[in-house]
Motif scaffolding. Structure first.
Motif, PDB file in Angstrom:
ATOM      1  N   LEU A 278      36.231  35.918  45.038  1.00  0.00           N
ATOM      2  CA  LEU A 278      37.449  35.148  45.255  1.00  0.00           C
ATOM      3  C   LEU A 278      37.203  33.750  44.696  1.00  0.00           C
ATOM      4  O   LEU A 278      36.153  33.156  44.944  1.00  0.00           O
ATOM      5  CB  LEU A 278      37.780  35.034  46.736  1.00  0.00           C
ATOM      6  CG  LEU A 278      37.883  36.323  47.553  1.00  0.00           C
ATOM      7  CD1 LEU A 278      38.230  35.991  49.004  1.00  0.00           C
ATOM      8  CD2 LEU A 278      38.892  37.281  46.947  1.00  0.00           C
TER       9      LEU A 278
ATOM     10  N   PHE B  16      39.841  37.685  42.159  1.00  0.00           N
ATOM     11  CA  PHE B  16      41.116  37.344  42.773  1.00  0.00           C
ATOM     12  C   PHE B  16      41.154  35.836  42.955  1.00  0.00           C
ATOM     13  O   PHE B  16      40.151  35.217  43.342  1.00  0.00           O
ATOM     14  CB  PHE B  16      41.276  38.026  44.134  1.00  0.00           C
ATOM     15  CG  PHE B  16      41.566  39.498  44.049  1.00  0.00           C
ATOM     16  CD1 PHE B  16      42.862  39.954  43.873  1.00  0.00           C
ATOM     17  CD2 PHE B  16      40.541  40.426  44.139  1.00  0.00           C
ATOM     18  CE1 PHE B  16      43.138  41.303  43.781  1.00  0.00           C
ATOM     19  CE2 PHE B  16      40.802  41.787  44.054  1.00  0.00           C
ATOM     20  CZ  PHE B  16      42.110  42.231  43.877  1.00  0.00           C
TER      21      PHE B  16
ATOM     22  N   ARG C  89      42.452  39.540  38.771  1.00  0.00           N
ATOM     23  CA  ARG C  89      42.854  40.805  39.382  1.00  0.00           C
ATOM     24  C   ARG C  89      44.110  40.662  40.230  1.00  0.00           C
ATOM     25  O   ARG C  89      44.812  41.646  40.470  1.00  0.00           O
ATOM     26  CB  ARG C  89      41.710  41.344  40.238  1.00  0.00           C
ATOM     27  CG  ARG C  89      40.463  41.667  39.435  1.00  0.00           C
ATOM     28  CD  ARG C  89      39.375  42.306  40.263  1.00  0.00           C
ATOM     29  NE  ARG C  89      39.789  43.558  40.879  1.00  0.00           N
ATOM     30  CZ  ARG C  89      38.994  44.396  41.519  1.00  0.00           C
ATOM     31  NH1 ARG C  89      37.699  44.099  41.626  1.00  0.00           N
ATOM     32  NH2 ARG C  89      39.449  45.515  42.053  1.00  0.00           N
ATOM     33  N   GLY C  90      44.395  39.467  40.659  1.00  0.00           N
ATOM     34  CA  GLY C  90      45.571  39.208  41.464  1.00  0.00           C
ATOM     35  C   GLY C  90      45.497  37.789  41.990  1.00  0.00           C
ATOM     36  O   GLY C  90      44.454  37.132  41.912  1.00  0.00           O
TER      37      GLY C  90
ATOM     38  N   LEU D  83      44.375  42.098  49.958  1.00  0.00           N
ATOM     39  CA  LEU D  83      43.272  42.223  49.014  1.00  0.00           C
ATOM     40  C   LEU D  83      42.668  43.627  49.065  1.00  0.00           C
ATOM     41  O   LEU D  83      42.360  44.217  48.026  1.00  0.00           O
ATOM     42  CB  LEU D  83      42.202  41.173  49.326  1.00  0.00           C
ATOM     43  CG  LEU D  83      42.553  39.721  49.013  1.00  0.00           C
ATOM     44  CD1 LEU D  83      41.486  38.793  49.607  1.00  0.00           C
ATOM     45  CD2 LEU D  83      42.680  39.504  47.515  1.00  0.00           C
TER      46      LEU D  83
ATOM     47  N   GLN E  86      44.905  46.028  47.217  1.00  0.00           N
ATOM     48  CA  GLN E  86      44.812  45.883  45.746  1.00  0.00           C
ATOM     49  C   GLN E  86      43.553  46.522  45.199  1.00  0.00           C
ATOM     50  O   GLN E  86      43.549  47.136  44.144  1.00  0.00           O
ATOM     51  CB  GLN E  86      44.858  44.406  45.363  1.00  0.00           C
ATOM     52  CG  GLN E  86      46.149  43.718  45.703  1.00  0.00           C
ATOM     53  CD  GLN E  86      47.361  44.415  45.128  1.00  0.00           C
ATOM     54  OE1 GLN E  86      47.378  44.785  43.955  1.00  0.00           O
ATOM     55  NE2 GLN E  86      48.388  44.613  45.945  1.00  0.00           N
TER      56      GLN E  86
END
Length: 278
Positions: free
Chosen positions: A15, A144, A167-168, A272, A275
């Motif tokens: 993250l 992320f 990734r997002g 998360l 995903q």
């Protein structure tokens, strides 16, 4: 920039946290040892976490010859108005800030001490933010992003420029609504950014998973809804979560560091996990 990861190792993706406005990366630790912020809580559940200081903020030195002018440092009144308004004020009141709201309170002192000015040239600021973020992602690998407030623009730009590395995005009360006039700081000329969102042979945010999070007591949910719609129209797979609808109440704009930060983070961790399972 600093990072932390579980001592025993982990298979979870990294993250990367991007702070907001006049803040710095330490915001993600919280303002009280008794109520850790999102960064240590994410490490506790197994995520490697990278904390980025945006250029001119925190441990990234401010150089006026390169970065231009910035707004004055916020005083106690300014910081409290945004993050810890008085219960008697007509502005939204956030009871999730459970501490005192006057100078001398350790928690408010910590918040003010970590605050600085905001670069007046928003386009330059966002461009530098995006470059720094992409540089970091090239070292971490796909990650992320978790962005807060004005830091959100760096996330949208990084995703448009390096889609394979993002990734997002979880955007906590992102700067908005779209095309917002920022006064002497310019405007969000390109909707959610002050510089163009350049997709490489694709729509800029095509299929990007996005979760936008709004505090129940911040007064920003409608702006966040408009930002969600804008992103969806640009191809993102965008979802808007109002914490109050999930029973997480009392949060203001600083929900990443308020006393119930763990409750506010819980739906983000669930998203998360979803995903990663896809």
């Amino acid at each position: 920039m600093q990072w932390e990861a579980p001592a025993e190792g982990t298979a979870l993706p990294p993250l990367v946290c991007v702070h907001g406005g006049g803040g710095q990366s330490t915001d993600w630790f919280g303002v009280s040892a008794d109520a850790p912020g999102w960064a240590p809580r994410a490490v506790e559940v197994g995520y490697p976490v990278y904390l980025l200081d945006r250029p001119g903020h925190g441990r990234s030195p401010y150089d006026p010859t390169r970065l231009g002018e910035r707004t004055p440092f916020p005083d106690y009144a300014g910081a409290a108005a945004l993050f810890a308004p008085d219960p008697g004020d007509p502005t939204p009141f956030n009871p999730a800030w459970e501490w005192e709201r006057l100078p001398g309170s350790p928690e408010l002192d910590a918040l003010v001490a970590s605050s600085g000015g905001i670069l007046l040239n928003t386009a330059l600021s966002q461009e530098l933010d995006a470059r720094r973020l992409v540089d970091l992602l090239e070292r971490t690998g796909p990650a992320f992003l978790i962005t807060h407030s004005a830091g959100s623009s760096a996330g949208w730009l990084a995703a448009s420029r390096a889609p394979a590395l993002v990734r997002g995005i979880v955007a906590v009360e992102p700067i908005g609504p779209p095309c917002r006039d920022l006064g002497p700081r310019g405007s969000l000329e390109y909707g959610v950014t002050a510089v163009p969102l350049d997709g490489v042979g694709r729509r800029p945010l095509e299929a990007l998973p996005v979760l936008i999070v709004s505090g129940e007591a911040s007064g920003r949910a409608e702006n966040d809804a408009a930002t969600t719609a804008f992103l969806a129209d640009r191809g993102a797979s965008a979802t808007h979560v109002r914490l109050g609808d999930l029973g997480v109440t009392g949060n203001g704009h600083g929900l990443i560091l308020e006393a119930n930060a763990g409750h506010a983070l819980a739906p983000v961790l669930r998203w998360l996990a979803t995903q990663q399972a896809q």
